[in-house]
Design a protein around this motif. Structure first.
Motif, PDB file in Angstrom:
ATOM      1  N   GLY A  10      94.333 115.221 -58.064  1.00  0.00           N
ATOM      2  CA  GLY A  10      94.706 114.513 -58.715  1.00  0.00           C
ATOM      3  C   GLY A  10      93.133 114.239 -58.935  1.00  0.00           C
ATOM      4  N   LEU A  11      93.057 112.289 -59.693  1.00  0.00           N
ATOM      5  CA  LEU A  11      91.435 111.537 -59.861  1.00  0.00           C
ATOM      6  C   LEU A  11      91.805 110.538 -58.821  1.00  0.00           C
ATOM      7  N   VAL A  12      90.304 110.656 -57.692  1.00  0.00           N
ATOM      8  CA  VAL A  12      89.941 109.669 -57.292  1.00  0.00           C
ATOM      9  C   VAL A  12      88.709 108.886 -56.936  1.00  0.00           C
ATOM     10  N   GLN A  13      88.734 108.116 -56.585  1.00  0.00           N
ATOM     11  CA  GLN A  13      87.583 107.735 -56.738  1.00  0.00           C
ATOM     12  C   GLN A  13      86.536 107.802 -55.395  1.00  0.00           C
ATOM     13  N   PRO A  14      85.065 108.070 -55.502  1.00  0.00           N
ATOM     14  CA  PRO A  14      84.387 108.817 -53.788  1.00  0.00           C
ATOM     15  C   PRO A  14      84.751 107.436 -53.473  1.00  0.00           C
ATOM     16  N   GLY A  15      85.202 107.891 -51.740  1.00  0.00           N
ATOM     17  CA  GLY A  15      85.571 107.376 -50.793  1.00  0.00           C
ATOM     18  C   GLY A  15      86.785 107.584 -50.451  1.00  0.00           C
ATOM     19  N   GLY A  16      87.133 107.938 -51.528  1.00  0.00           N
ATOM     20  CA  GLY A  16      88.978 107.726 -51.472  1.00  0.00           C
ATOM     21  C   GLY A  16      89.782 108.829 -50.666  1.00  0.00           C
ATOM     22  N   THR A  78     105.394 124.611 -44.579  1.00  0.00           N
ATOM     23  CA  THR A  78     104.005 123.950 -45.747  1.00  0.00           C
ATOM     24  C   THR A  78     102.121 124.265 -44.875  1.00  0.00           C
ATOM     25  N   VAL A  79     101.485 124.285 -45.499  1.00  0.00           N
ATOM     26  CA  VAL A  79     100.332 123.442 -45.542  1.00  0.00           C
ATOM     27  C   VAL A  79      99.858 122.380 -45.945  1.00  0.00           C
ATOM     28  N   TYR A  80      98.905 121.554 -44.830  1.00  0.00           N
ATOM     29  CA  TYR A  80      98.592 120.260 -45.686  1.00  0.00           C
ATOM     30  C   TYR A  80      96.865 120.322 -45.806  1.00  0.00           C
ATOM     31  N   LEU A  81      96.546 119.981 -46.215  1.00  0.00           N
ATOM     32  CA  LEU A  81      94.325 119.892 -46.482  1.00  0.00           C
ATOM     33  C   LEU A  81      94.718 117.877 -46.402  1.00  0.00           C
ATOM     34  N   GLN A  82      94.530 116.784 -45.802  1.00  0.00           N
ATOM     35  CA  GLN A  82      94.042 115.692 -45.682  1.00  0.00           C
ATOM     36  C   GLN A  82      92.237 115.785 -46.298  1.00  0.00           C
ATOM     37  N   MET A  83      92.662 115.168 -47.142  1.00  0.00           N
ATOM     38  CA  MET A  83      91.022 115.161 -47.518  1.00  0.00           C
ATOM     39  C   MET A  83      90.905 113.017 -47.732  1.00  0.00           C
ATOM     40  N   LYS A  87      83.477 113.116 -52.003  1.00  0.00           N
ATOM     41  CA  LYS A  87      82.814 112.955 -53.025  1.00  0.00           C
ATOM     42  C   LYS A  87      82.620 113.211 -54.161  1.00  0.00           C
ATOM     43  N   PRO A  88      81.758 113.337 -54.791  1.00  0.00           N
ATOM     44  CA  PRO A  88      82.077 113.453 -56.665  1.00  0.00           C
ATOM     45  C   PRO A  88      81.744 115.020 -56.342  1.00  0.00           C
ATOM     46  N   GLU A  89      81.023 115.659 -55.254  1.00  0.00           N
ATOM     47  CA  GLU A  89      80.796 117.203 -54.994  1.00  0.00           C
ATOM     48  C   GLU A  89      81.850 117.680 -54.083  1.00  0.00           C
ATOM     49  N   ASP A  90      83.142 117.136 -53.711  1.00  0.00           N
ATOM     50  CA  ASP A  90      84.050 118.084 -53.788  1.00  0.00           C
ATOM     51  C   ASP A  90      85.331 118.487 -54.852  1.00  0.00           C
ATOM     52  N   THR A  91      84.871 117.985 -55.926  1.00  0.00           N
ATOM     53  CA  THR A  91      85.072 117.578 -57.863  1.00  0.00           C
ATOM     54  C   THR A  91      85.444 120.198 -57.166  1.00  0.00           C
ATOM     55  N   ALA A  92      87.055 120.084 -56.985  1.00  0.00           N
ATOM     56  CA  ALA A  92      87.281 121.573 -57.513  1.00  0.00           C
ATOM     57  C   ALA A  92      88.833 121.799 -57.978  1.00  0.00           C
ATOM     58  N   VAL A  93      88.797 123.191 -57.726  1.00  0.00           N
ATOM     59  CA  VAL A  93      90.041 123.747 -58.064  1.00  0.00           C
ATOM     60  C   VAL A  93      90.296 123.373 -56.554  1.00  0.00           C
ATOM     61  N   TYR A  94      91.590 123.522 -56.267  1.00  0.00           N
ATOM     62  CA  TYR A  94      91.523 123.909 -54.314  1.00  0.00           C
ATOM     63  C   TYR A  94      93.146 124.764 -54.510  1.00  0.00           C
ATOM     64  N   GLN A 112      98.614 128.563 -57.339  1.00  0.00           N
ATOM     65  CA  GLN A 112      97.485 128.955 -58.677  1.00  0.00           C
ATOM     66  C   GLN A 112      96.341 127.623 -58.513  1.00  0.00           C
ATOM     67  N   GLY A 113      96.463 126.829 -57.367  1.00  0.00           N
ATOM     68  CA  GLY A 113      95.367 126.189 -57.245  1.00  0.00           C
ATOM     69  C   GLY A 113      95.868 124.848 -58.016  1.00  0.00           C
ATOM     70  N   THR A 114      94.847 123.558 -57.542  1.00  0.00           N
ATOM     71  CA  THR A 114      95.600 122.094 -57.520  1.00  0.00           C
ATOM     72  C   THR A 114      94.331 121.823 -58.148  1.00  0.00           C
ATOM     73  N   GLN A 115      94.059 121.020 -59.376  1.00  0.00           N
ATOM     74  CA  GLN A 115      93.028 120.151 -59.800  1.00  0.00           C
ATOM     75  C   GLN A 115      92.353 119.066 -58.109  1.00  0.00           C
ATOM     76  N   VAL A 116      90.934 119.477 -57.671  1.00  0.00           N
ATOM     77  CA  VAL A 116      90.789 117.666 -57.506  1.00  0.00           C
ATOM     78  C   VAL A 116      89.762 117.440 -58.610  1.00  0.00           C
ATOM     79  N   THR A 117      89.689 115.807 -58.422  1.00  0.00           N
ATOM     80  CA  THR A 117      88.411 115.030 -59.560  1.00  0.00           C
ATOM     81  C   THR A 117      87.769 114.254 -58.747  1.00  0.00           C
ATOM     82  N   VAL A 118      87.100 114.137 -58.292  1.00  0.00           N
ATOM     83  CA  VAL A 118      86.331 112.561 -57.403  1.00  0.00           C
ATOM     84  C   VAL A 118      85.575 111.973 -58.614  1.00  0.00           C
ATOM     85  N   SER A 119      85.987 110.787 -58.859  1.00  0.00           N
ATOM     86  CA  SER A 119      85.087 110.213 -60.421  1.00  0.00           C
ATOM     87  C   SER A 119      84.968 108.658 -60.099  1.00  0.00           C
ATOM     88  N   SER A 120      84.209 107.777 -60.737  1.00  0.00           N
ATOM     89  CA  SER A 120      84.531 106.767 -60.479  1.00  0.00           C
ATOM     90  C   SER A 120      84.712 105.918 -62.015  1.00  0.00           C
TER      91      SER A 120
END
Length: 120
Positions: A10-16, A78-83, A87-94, A112-120
């Motif tokens: 999803g979309l998350v702010q920097p630091g989130g 299930t495998v998890y990735l707690q992030m 940072k904005p540079e973490d924006t990617a498809v995971y 199939q991937g999941t989109q992560v967007t880090v942006s204010s």
């Protein structure tokens, strides 16, 4: 048939923070190491984190070390990735991934991937 399904992006702010999940089916999940990769737009896919099948330490890319944590629940396949501290540079498809030995060699399976967007 191996099936990997990612969720939690999803979309998350920097630091989130975000927690990604990958539900696996079609194989004996507890017997295989699991990996998280990511691919930013215009860049090559990179390995982010690896968790072994049994006891042992997870490994991380230097860019996420200390911020991301990979874990697994073998009872839930299930495998998890707690992030954290995103940072904005973490924006990617995971992508969730595992490797299996077959009669013809190693085979790599992907979700199939999941989109992560880090942006204010």
């Amino acid at each position: 048939q191996v099936h990997l399904v990612e969720s939690g992006g999803g979309l998350v702010q920097p630091g989130g923070s975000l927690r990604l999940s990958c539900a696996a089916s079609g194989f004996t999940f507890s017997s295989y190491a699991m990996n998280w990769y990511r691919q930013a737009s215009g860049k090559e896919r990179e390995l982010v984190a690896v968790i072994p099948s049994a006891a042992g330490s997870a490994n991380y890319a230097d860019s996420v070390k200390g911020r991301f944590t990979i874990s697994r629940d073998n009872a839930k396949n299930t495998v998890y990735l707690q992030m954290n501290s995103l940072k904005p540079e973490d924006t990617a498809v995971y992508y969730c991934n595992t490797l299996m030995a077959t009669m013809t060699g190693l085979k790599s399976y992907w979700g199939q991937g999941t989109q992560v967007t880090v942006s204010s």
